[in-house]
Design a protein around this motif. Sequence first.
Motif, PDB file in Angstrom:
ATOM      1  N   LYS A 198       0.837  -1.209   0.000  1.00  0.00           N
ATOM      2  CA  LYS A 198       0.000   0.000   0.000  1.00  0.00           C
ATOM      3  C   LYS A 198       0.871   1.259   0.000  1.00  0.00           C
ATOM      4  O   LYS A 198       0.492   2.276  -0.577  1.00  0.00           O
ATOM      5  N   ALA A 206      -1.810   5.166   1.224  1.00  0.00           N
ATOM      6  CA  ALA A 206      -1.608   4.062   2.171  1.00  0.00           C
ATOM      7  C   ALA A 206      -2.399   4.306   3.447  1.00  0.00           C
ATOM      8  O   ALA A 206      -3.078   3.412   3.957  1.00  0.00           O
ATOM      9  N   LEU A 209      -5.938   3.709   3.049  1.00  0.00           N
ATOM     10  CA  LEU A 209      -6.255   2.276   2.978  1.00  0.00           C
ATOM     11  C   LEU A 209      -6.029   1.575   4.319  1.00  0.00           C
ATOM     12  O   LEU A 209      -6.029   0.355   4.398  1.00  0.00           O
TER      13      LEU A 209
ATOM     14  N   LEU B 100      -5.149  -3.925  -4.201  1.00  0.00           N
ATOM     15  CA  LEU B 100      -4.825  -3.218  -2.960  1.00  0.00           C
ATOM     16  C   LEU B 100      -6.056  -2.521  -2.403  1.00  0.00           C
ATOM     17  O   LEU B 100      -6.240  -2.424  -1.194  1.00  0.00           O
TER      18      LEU B 100
END
Lengths: 310, 244
Positions: A198, A206, A209, B100
Amino acid sequence: MMLRWLALFIAVAGCLLLGMATGEQWINPFSASDTLEKTILWNLRFPRLLTAFAVGGLLALAGAWFQVLLGNPLAEPYVLGVAGSASAGAVTGLMFMPESAWVMSAGAFVGAWIGIVAVMFFSHLGPNRMLLAGVVLAAFWSAVLALLLALLPEQGLFRAFSWMMGDLSHSDLPAPLLLLAWLIALTCGLLLSKSLDKLLLGERHAEALGVDVKRLRQRLLLLASAVTALAVTAAGTIGFVGLVIPHLMRLLFGSLHRAVLPASAIGGGLLLVLADSAARTVIAPAELPVGILTAIIGVPVFLLLLLRRN
Amino acid sequence: MDRLMNLSDLTVERGGHTLLSGLSCQFNAGEVVVVLGPNGAGKSSLLLAMAGLIPATGTIELAGQPLASYGRDELSRSIAWQGDLPPTEFGLTVSQRLKLAAGEDAKTIGSTAATMDIAPLLQRPLGELSSGERQRTELAALMLRNTPIWLLDEPTAHLDLKHQIHCINMLKAQRERGRAIITVLHDLQQAMAIADHLILIDGKGGAEYGEAKRLFASERLTKLFDAPVITQGAVLVPDYGEMK
């Protein structure tokens, strides 16, 4: 993809066998008859090959981590100055205890950790500023190293230079310990692999997430620096492995870290085993610094692959 | 309507400079709120603060609890944020990028990619795509996040006309599914097509929240952007002067 993994494992086995066989004297590992040959094979060459494999793997792992941590594909294990501080520590040790066999490793270990502590002060900065701080720190340690080398008695210079170009012949750390470190580092890396993936999207993405980027960066910095310190302590500063192996493995196995990290850990080991075998053989009975050969072997392979992929 | 998020007396600062202050509003399920304002006014920063990605003073509540009481992982399950295009240095492919975002639920990647017209690009590295294709990849990644709140920073940027329309229609469909969408837009017609409410940020620290019907007025927008906005039929458009 399975074929590529198989090829990598076969290459490692082949290179280990080649490394066992080559050196000042060619010895067939499968038909070593007398005690002397067995001693050379199992007491000298085998532990050294394992050390080379572990150190190469550690450097490649550290390189992969630093590249993601700093968001910069040109990053490598020595980019934040840890190698410079380790070298300064090793030369300092040599200066005060020139007769001691282990003093350079001990000095390198202490020096590397001084470098790590210095770098950790900048861990809260963003990747670019951290990289800048690291480059400046590296320049500082280079200056300290140059000063120490200028003050070092002439008889210590050869030992210092050969250590600084990478030297697997005098590793004071036992190979099983280095292999254990290799395994632990790889396991830690794999545990972090989803978060690292990520982080390839940048810090904001990142975080969005679900990654605690601040904590990840601190862990990664500590892990990568500690691994670099261990590798430098074991074998001096060996360039190129940590820069290029992660890229090579990304080209072969894709960008996700559950593949890149084990492939780098194995590929780095493979390159250093190959380079060390060549270093022991090319001008035998003398040895070349292994760092020269990592570049000579690795650069053409990498460039060829890059051109083919393009 | 379910109230998902609440802002109360919110102040956002960047680099010691107050971008907006005193903003209070709420965001409900099945509603689109469009953020309008000039460059540098603080629209993106507002979204970042709402996503918990930068600090802000005042109160941000998510499902009745302060945003700060949520961990990063918990927040990511409630809020999806779409911002700048991610970097491309490390060779991630479109498929990997989408995985992801999808996490464990990767089954719908193919159909989502087809929805955003990127199915043929799945195995291509992000670095080989045009900005528009990368933006569509980001929108597909967003669609794979099953969160009740979407924060979008210029979702139609880089897109050609066909995909701008596609994007706006996709947002309308997501609203129907009960998603709360807060989006920064620069195109007034796109804003008028989807906004239920507006947040107007003037770039001088002021911010206003209200129903879109009330706030869409040429004088108000002319003042906001310091540029002429005129009514043309039922829509507001920038006044480019005489057409050729």
